[in-house]
Design an enzyme around this catalytic site. Structure first.
Site, mmCIF file in Angstrom:
data_model
loop_
_atom_site.group_PDB
_atom_site.id
_atom_site.type_symbol
_atom_site.label_atom_id
_atom_site.label_comp_id
_atom_site.label_asym_id
_atom_site.label_seq_id
_atom_site.Cartn_x
_atom_site.Cartn_y
_atom_site.Cartn_z
ATOM 1 N N GLU A 261 -1.325 0.693 7.176
ATOM 2 C CA GLU A 261 -0.107 -0.101 7.348
ATOM 3 C C GLU A 261 0.095 -0.467 8.811
ATOM 4 O OE1 GLU A 261 3.123 2.032 5.518
ATOM 5 O OE2 GLU A 261 2.326 1.736 3.497
ATOM 6 N N HIS A 279 6.613 -1.767 2.938
ATOM 7 C CA HIS A 279 7.072 -0.378 2.925
ATOM 8 C C HIS A 279 8.598 -0.311 3.069
ATOM 9 C CE1 HIS A 279 5.574 3.980 3.678
ATOM 10 N NE2 HIS A 279 6.721 3.992 3.017
#
Length: 529
Positions: A261, A279
């Site tokens: 990420e 997220h």
């Protein structure tokens, strides 16, 4: 009196500071500025962080006064838990702060997949009216498969049942009774994959669960099925997911989390049958505020020396109110036990008898170890490092429970062996409406003595005049005896006296008394709160 220093290393909600209250000196630092962070940690008793501040071994070593690291969120990738535990530093997080937000985002992904909401919005925003291209499907009477029926999984089950769906679940640790309570049918993972129209995964990321949904699992799913992951990146094999989406093996997917990420250059991002979010599981105002307030409360408990239910490096969970009064009692029993021990400890049994055994009493083992080691080792002893201290010293520790307690409603006994083979035992209980902490047995002798700051324990051969001898010695030394109890098994045999005294007794006085009464054992035990 100097207030404990609480260091806030990242931006937290005002409610977090309010929850800390006026009892602390609040300081702020930019946790990403490493030199500033290390300097600020020198005086810190607690530090509150989110995800950007690295609390590693170096940071913990720079904080000799640190007692607690609080992460205002769920993940703890930025905290070195092992280094914290070794240093006796408690690590806490807010494990339930985001569960509603995560559950609602999951439902949002499922609805978005069912009705193609993001794609339809994008098309219309570009001036394209494509009603027929975005024909969706109802959730009504569809089968929803939940992998992992924990707190978030249970919330999702409740919300999706309101849509008239059939909810099935795979969770190897859930009991049948709990599943029935949630109105969910438990099945094997293969059956869940085969039957479900929508699948959502809510498992912790471990070596066993990483990649648990891969090519073999996609081959079991319906071509019309959708899968959602709002839990942890890596639970789904991203390469296998890409191939399943491109080939039409499954209909679509929704991802909020990724192996890396942000997912730079991921081929998943360009597919038309996937919905992705950055997220956002915990990204609500409510979740952020809950996280901050939750860890602020944990910091207050930790700095007050109390056990914290959300501590991740302390065994045990939520402490039942019926168990909680026993914690300080057992700590005191541990101190008493250590005071009687004249050599290294090799084993310790913490025996709980009575009604308490109907509750989770694992915390009492921690309390016993904290008490035993508190006046024995040089380092600060906490509920965090007490088990580690026992392990390092080769002390075998057991928790034993038995509902049978004929004399008291509850009684707790610490029983252990020393390196020379000697056995020591102390027992205590709480009595009356005021829950008075009492010693009720020492080395098999029955007594009933309220705990006080200082006790003198003597074992000797019972004979006339002994009380007068030590009474005179203590009186001449200016030591007031506030209470006394003598226990014996038979006249003229071994006897034990427990004295409560108002002040610390000088060593030379104890030596004189021991010689005068020819004591087998004579020790003074000071009990600290």
């Amino acid at each position: 009196m100097t207030k404990p220093v609480v260091l806030i290393a990242e931006e937290l909600s005002p409610a977090t500071v309010d929850a800390l209250g006026p009892d602390f000196e609040i300081r702020s630092v930019d946790g990403t500025d490493r030199p500033a962070l290390l300097a600020a940690l020198a005086d810190a008793n607690a530090i509150l962080v989110r995800s950007a501040t690295k609390v590693d071994a170096e940071a913990i070593a720079a904080a000799p006064k640190l007692q607690v690291v609080a992460r205002a969120g769920v993940g703890l990738d930025n905290v070195d838990i092992k280094a914290a535990t070794t240093a006796g530093v408690m690590v806490v997080n807010a494990p339930t702060s985001n569960i509603i937000s995560a559950a609602e985002l999951t439902v949002g992904h499922i609805l978005s997949l069912a009705r193609h909401i993001p794609a339809a919005h994008a098309a219309l925003a570009q001036g394209q009216w494509k009603r027929s291209a975005y024909t969706g499907t109802e959730l009504y009477e569809k089968t929803i498969g939940i992998i992992g029926l924990g707190r978030i999984g249970a919330l999702i089950a409740a919300r999706l049942q309101a849509f008239g769906t059939e909810v099935i679940a795979y969770d190897p640790y859930i009991t049948a009774a709990r599943a029935q309570q949630l109105g969910v049918q438990t099945v094997s993972l293969d059956e869940l994959l085969e039957r479900s129209d929508f699948i959502t995964i809510h498992m912790p990321k471990t070596p066993e669960t990483t990649g648990m949904i891969g090519r073999e699992q996609f081959d079991l799913m319906k071509p019309s099925a959708y899968i959602v992951n709002v839990a942890r990146g890596g639970l789904i094999d991203e390469e296998a997911l890409h191939d399943a989406l491109v080939s039409g093996r499954i209909a679509g997917a929704g991802l909020d989390v990724f192996v890396s990420e942000p997912p730079k250059e991921s081929p998943l991002l360009g597919l038309p049958n996937i919905i992705v979010t950055p997220h956002l599981g915990a990204s609500t105002d409510e979740a952020q505020e809950k996280a901050g307030v939750s860890v602020a409360k944990s910091v207050r408990l930790a700095l007050a020396g109390e056990l914290v239910p959300d501590a991740v490096n302390v065994a045990g969970g939520v402490i039942d109110p019926y168990v909680r009064p026993g914690i300080p009692l057992v700590e005191k029993l541990g101190q008493l036990f250590a005071g009687l021990a004249h050599g290294p400890l090799t084993s310790l049994d913490v025996e709980v008898r009575g009604e308490l055994v109907d509750y989770d009493v694992s915390v009492l083992k921690l309390a016993a170890l904290k008490g035993v080691f508190s006046n024995v080792v040089s380092e600060t002893v906490s509920y965090v490092n007490a088990p580690l201290l026992a392990e390092q010293r080769g002390v075998a520790v057991r928790l034993i429970t038995d509902s049978d307690s004929p004399e008291y409603r509850n009684v707790i006994t610490l029983r252990g062996a020393l390196a020379d083979g000697e056995q020591i035992s102390v027992s205590g209980t709480l009595t009356g409406t005021k829950q008075i902490e009492k010693i009720v047995a020492i080395n098999g002798y029955d007594v009933e003595v309220p705990f006080a700051k200082s006790h003198i324990i003597m074992q000797y051969t019972d004979r006339p005049g002994i009380v007068a001898v030590y009474g005179r010695e203590f009186g001449e030394a200016g030591i007031n005896i506030a209470g006394m109890q003598i226990a014996r098994r038979e006249a003229g045999g071994p006897a034990l006296s427990v004295l409560t005294v108002d002040s610390v007794v000088p060593a030379e006085v104890l030596e004189r008394v021991s010689a005068a009464i020819e004591a087998h054992t004579l020790v003074e035990v000071d009990i600290t709160e």
